[in-house]
Design a protein around this motif. Structure first.
Motif, PDB file in Angstrom:
ATOM      1  N   VAL A  92       0.912  -1.123  -0.028  1.00 27.74           N
ATOM      2  CA  VAL A  92       0.083   0.129   0.044  1.00 27.74           C
ATOM      3  C   VAL A  92       0.962   1.143   0.126  1.00 27.74           C
ATOM      4  O   VAL A  92       1.829   1.313   0.735  1.00 27.74           O
ATOM      5  N   GLY A  93       0.536   2.062  -0.964  1.00 30.61           N
ATOM      6  CA  GLY A  93       1.233   3.445  -0.861  1.00 30.61           C
ATOM      7  C   GLY A  93       1.980   3.686  -1.917  1.00 30.61           C
ATOM      8  O   GLY A  93       2.741   3.066  -2.856  1.00 30.61           O
ATOM      9  N   ASP A  94       2.192   4.950  -2.415  1.00 31.65           N
ATOM     10  CA  ASP A  94       3.023   5.470  -3.431  1.00 31.65           C
ATOM     11  C   ASP A  94       3.728   6.775  -2.905  1.00 31.65           C
ATOM     12  O   ASP A  94       3.366   7.689  -2.522  1.00 31.65           O
ATOM     13  N   TYR A  95       5.071   6.571  -2.739  1.00 29.97           N
ATOM     14  CA  TYR A  95       5.871   7.612  -1.809  1.00 29.97           C
ATOM     15  C   TYR A  95       6.939   7.960  -2.863  1.00 29.97           C
ATOM     16  O   TYR A  95       7.981   8.542  -2.631  1.00 29.97           O
ATOM     17  N   ASP A 167       6.396  -2.518   6.907  1.00 23.95           N
ATOM     18  CA  ASP A 167       6.603  -3.388   8.071  1.00 23.95           C
ATOM     19  C   ASP A 167       5.956  -4.728   7.976  1.00 23.95           C
ATOM     20  O   ASP A 167       4.639  -4.683   7.590  1.00 23.95           O
ATOM     21  N   PRO A 168       6.797  -5.643   8.139  1.00 26.06           N
ATOM     22  CA  PRO A 168       6.205  -7.223   7.981  1.00 26.06           C
ATOM     23  C   PRO A 168       4.865  -7.360   8.828  1.00 26.06           C
ATOM     24  O   PRO A 168       3.950  -8.033   8.416  1.00 26.06           O
ATOM     25  N   GLU A 169       5.026  -6.997  10.075  1.00 24.03           N
ATOM     26  CA  GLU A 169       3.817  -7.203  10.848  1.00 24.03           C
ATOM     27  C   GLU A 169       2.294  -6.587  10.410  1.00 24.03           C
ATOM     28  O   GLU A 169       1.491  -6.954  10.308  1.00 24.03           O
ATOM     29  N   ARG A 170       2.711  -5.345   9.592  1.00 20.60           N
ATOM     30  CA  ARG A 170       1.791  -4.806   8.893  1.00 20.60           C
ATOM     31  C   ARG A 170       1.040  -5.433   7.661  1.00 20.60           C
ATOM     32  O   ARG A 170      -0.054  -5.428   7.575  1.00 20.60           O
ATOM     33  N   VAL A 171       2.132  -5.954   6.919  1.00 15.22           N
ATOM     34  CA  VAL A 171       2.007  -6.550   5.733  1.00 15.22           C
ATOM     35  C   VAL A 171       1.179  -7.812   6.025  1.00 15.22           C
ATOM     36  O   VAL A 171       0.175  -8.339   5.187  1.00 15.22           O
TER      37      VAL A 171
END
Length: 294
Positions: A92-95, A167-171
């Motif tokens: 998620v996200g485009d930075y 962050d792996p925990e978030r993924v």
């Protein structure tokens, strides 16, 4: 080689020992560090999904990402723990905007610093002629200082979002199989972002260098003398008196005037412009012979 030797012989490299040139060298070096640490980054993190049926498990899901951090285009395949099928998931996200902006400012700073160093070494007299070169240098340096402030702050915020998105925990929360109680999901390897942290540090170091360099460039502009009043523009100079234009001082006789005082009559007594000094009487013509007197 002859051309290079001639340029080196004509160069004025003593300016590099002065703050004006030395700080420009530091700007050139740290600009390279800034865009290289950010633009060349690539990272990876690893996760593990262990299903109830061990044959359907995947204990080594690797997710790779890199500059310019368009994470919404980064995907990985995860087991569903349902008959050996897998699902494709995207981060998620485009930075990319903040990262590319940071690298762009760093590259242009590198190019301008190199051009300024060349001007200092080879055309320093033209740079200081009429202070035009120094004034242009000051304006450009002020713009770069402001842009370093903006891009460094933007990239620091963008990096924080990149860390959160990778962050792996978030993924793991994106994997549907991990919602089941019988499935065990955990991270195996975190991404190393020390290089990205260094790039942010280099960004703020460049900001300090460009702000500090403004003072030394400002001293070359001539504006300080104008602000202190010691510099007078040519159009404000007072015209010279007419007496000076005619070739001397015009002095008046302090005794001459209509209100009284001694007013010598130069024709009666004193110095005579035509005949010298007279004694106050007129000489009679002498007789030409003795007979005429009789």
């Amino acid at each position: 080689m002859d051309v290079v030797n001639q340029l080196v012989a004509q160069g004025q490299f003593t300016v590099l020992k002065q703050p004006l040139g030395f700080i420009k060298i530091l700007q050139w070096i740290f600009a390279i560090f800034a865009f290289s640490t950010c633009g060349s980054y690539s990272g990876m993190f690893k996760m593990s999904v262990e299903c109830k049926n061990r044959t359907e498990s995947d204990l080594g899901i690797e997710v790779e990402f890199e500059y310019p951090f368009r994470l919404h285009q980064v995907y990985f395949d995860s087991p569903t723990c349902k008959g050996g099928h897998k699902e494709r998931l995207f981060l998620v996200g485009d930075y990319s905007s903040s990262a590319e902006f940071f690298v762009t400012i760093a590259v242009f700073s590198f190019l301008y610093s190199m051009a300024a160093l060349s001007a200092y070494c080879f055309v320093l007299e033209k740079y200081r002629e009429n202070c035009k070169g120094a004034q242009i240098d000051f304006v450009v340096s002020a713009v770069f200082a402001f842009m370093w402030l903006v891009c460094s702050c933007a990239w620091a915020k963008g990096l924080s979002d990149v860390k959160t998105a990778t962050d792996p925990e978030r993924v793991i929360t994106l994997i549907s199989a991990c919602d089941e109680e019988e499935t065990r999901c955990h991270e195996v390897h975190d991404p190393k972002v020390s290089g990205l942290n260094t790039s942010v540090a280099f960004g703020f170091i460049n900001l300090i260098l460009w702000i500090g360099n403004l003072w030394f460039v400002f001293k070359e502009t001539g504006w300080m003398a104008a602000l202190s009043g010691t510099y007078v523009p040519s159009q404000e100079k007072q015209p010279a008196p007419d007496a000076f234009a005619q070739g001397g001082y015009a002095q008046q006789d302090p005794y001459a005037g209509s209100q009284g005082g001694y007013q010598p009559e130069y024709g009666q007594q004193g110095y005579n412009e035509e005949g010298g000094y007279s004694q106050g009487y007129e000489q009679q013509p002498q007789p030409t012979s003795f007979a005429n007197q009789m």
